[in-house]
Every structure is written in C-alpha cells, then in structure tokens.
Design an enzyme around this catalytic site. Structure first.
Site, PDB file in Angstrom:
ATOM      1  CB  SER A 157      40.134  37.881  37.351  1.00  0.00           C
ATOM      2  OG  SER A 157      40.304  36.933  36.315  1.00  0.00           O
ATOM      3  CE1 TYR A 183      45.326  37.570  38.106  1.00  0.00           C
ATOM      4  CE2 TYR A 183      43.816  35.897  37.269  1.00  0.00           C
ATOM      5  CZ  TYR A 183      44.224  37.218  37.340  1.00  0.00           C
ATOM      6  OH  TYR A 183      43.538  38.189  36.645  1.00  0.00           O
TER       7      TYR A 183
END
Length: 320
Positions: A157, A183
């Site tokens: 990501s 994350y």
C-alpha cells in the site's frame, strides 16, 4: 508490452485477450472486495482459482459472481485460512502441499487496516502478524509448489510511507501504538518480503513483486472512523504525485485489482521482480512526505529486506 495501462485501467482491460486455461492461482482474502474481483477476473479467463478466506461461509456467498463468471474451464475452490493464527496458516499450507498441485501465481491479497491495538492468537501485533507474518509463513511453506515462471504478488500500500518496519519492537511492546504507524510497518514489510523472496527464488525462475492497489472503498477501512478517514484524505490532498499533479479520486474495485493481475500475469517478470508497482506500472523511488506517488527507498532496501526475513523467522519459529 504492446498495451499501456494506468490508474483507471480495470481487471478486464488488463486481461483482455489473455487465456489462463490450465493456470492455477492462489488468491487470499476472497470474502470481499479486491479478492473477489481478482478471483472473478482470473476464473473468467479459464484459471483454476484457489481462494483462501477466514470465514468460508461468507466467502461462499461473496464469490457467487466468481462462479457465475467462470469460463473456458475456469473454476473456484475455497480453502480455510486465518492469517491471524499460525496454526491455521500452517494447516492451510500443509493441505495445499499434500495436494501436490503446482501454482502459477500467488496473490497475497488479504489484510487488515488500522484496527485498535490488539494481538493475534500467537501474540503478534494484529496488523504485522496478519498482513506480514501470516503471509510470510504461508508463501514460504508452499514455495515448493511454485513452478518455474511462477510469480508471487504481495499486496502492499501507499500506506507503507507512514512508517518503516521496527525490527526492535515489532509488536509495540514498548507502547506508543498508533493504528496507521502499525499499518505502515506491516505494508513496508509486505514490500520488503517481496524484495527478499524475489532474491532467493529468481534463479529458479520464480519472481515476487509488491503492488499498491490504490485508494479503494472496501471492507478494509471498516475500523476507520470518519475523523481518521478525513485525516487520511487530507494527507493525500497535501501530497503531490510523482510526475504531475491531480486531485485524488477513489478507484473502483475493478480498477484497484488491476495492478495485481497486471503484475502477476501481464507485466514482464524481469520488469516487476523485486519491485513495487502502482497504477499498472513500476513505481519510482520517491522519498519525502505524503502518500501519493512512488515507493520509499527503505521499502526496497535489500539489507533491510534480509534483516526483516531473519527477524520474521525468529518470530514465527521457522527457517525458510
């Protein structure tokens, strides 16, 4: 490549004219969103898709469009996989290895984003344990099934730009948990895993790459409050994409899954092996603030990738 694809390309456009008959492809996270669309696009072109999911009942319902679209001998088989439990990961891998059927592509798609602090059943911080360590064990255990010419696609990501991995305190045992920092660590780990897996297997003809699907509204964001989402969008708005400017736009799910199938099926292996891809192209290295445009250099650092591999082996208690 004769065709040029970009941010708005869809899975069907990327795979237009591609025949995947006889190809066997593993996709994790087929109970929603990108996983379902990825499986649909592959089965529609004749691939035998093995879809892995934690909740098989949910996956069975979610993948009805996959079975409906299957053509040219394409099929879908579901297997149980809870990436937050190494017992489940090992059981899934053992089952696949016992079947003895080779894979042409593995798309490590499943993941979680920005949940409250928690730990997996093995005591790992939820995001690092699920997004990285679960796939680390799964892919390594089924590596003997990857035949020459096979590819591994690790879904990372742009969120990797939030944070490098922390090899000293991967589980936030010293405190200071922040959902997007965690994350970011897990997504950087996804890129570094692809770098090191590619280095270890490319001489055998197996390549690995990492991809950023883009900003998509799926179940992945279910833990985010409106305030968290707005903060994320504000950060994106302050960023300048590599190679130009432009207002941020959400991608559709077929557009989001396009880079996965492009990197796993269409792109030249030597072009994407050990690299990070976005918008159906290999991304440039772009350091600095912001979430738009390119990959941070620390995510492609080969020494960092080797160190993460060793730390991951230590954490899961297995050497690969």
């Amino acid at each position: 490549m004769s065709k040029i694809f970009g941010a708005r390309s869809t899975t069907d456009e990327v795979l237009d004219g591609v025949d995947l008959s006889g190809r066997r492809i593993l996709v994790t996270g087929v109970s929603a969103g990108l996983g379902v669309e990825t499986a649909r696009a592959l089965a529609a072109r004749g691939a035998h898709v093995v879809g892995a999911a934690r909740d098989l009942k949910k996956a069975q319902a979610a993948t009805e469009p996959v079975r409906a679209a299957a053509a040219n001998g394409g099929t879908l088989e579901l297997v149980a996989l809870d990436l937050a439990s190494l017992d489940s990961v090992r059981s899934c891998a053992d089952e696949l290895v016992a079947d003895g059927l080779d894979f042409d592509v593995v798309i490590a798609n499943a993941g979680v984003m920005a949940p409250p602090f928690g730990k997996t059943s093995d005591g790992f911080e939820t995001q690092f344990g699920t997004n990285h360590l679960g796939h680390f064990v799964l892919v390594n255990r089924i590596a003997p099934l990857l035949k020459p010419g096979a590819r591994v696609v690790s879904l990372a990501s742009a969120g990797h730009r939030f944070s490098d991995v922390d090899l000293e305190d991967p589980n936030f045992d010293r405190g200071g948990y922040e959902p997007f920092v965690a994350y970011g660590r897990s997504k950087t780990a996804n890129v570094l895993f692809a770098v090191e897996f590619d280095r270890r297997h490319r001489d055998a003809g197996v390549r690995a790459t990492a991809v950023h699907p883009g900003g998509i509204q799926t179940e992945l964001s279910r833990h985010m409050t409106e305030e968290m989402l707005q903060g994320l969008l504000d950060s994106v708005a302050r960023s300048t994409p590599a190679g130009g400017t432009g207002q941020f736009e959400w991608k559709s799910i077929p557009q989001g899954a396009a880079t996965s199938v492009w990197a796993g099926i269409v792109a030249p292996a030597d072009a994407v092996g050990g690299r990070y891809c976005e918008d159906c192209r290999v991304a440039e290295v772009v350091d600095g603030e912001g979430l738009r445009g390119g990959v941070r250099s620390y995510a492609l650092d080969p020494e960092r990738a080797t160190a993460l591999w060793a730390r991951s082996e230590e954490m899961v208690g297995e050497r690969f």
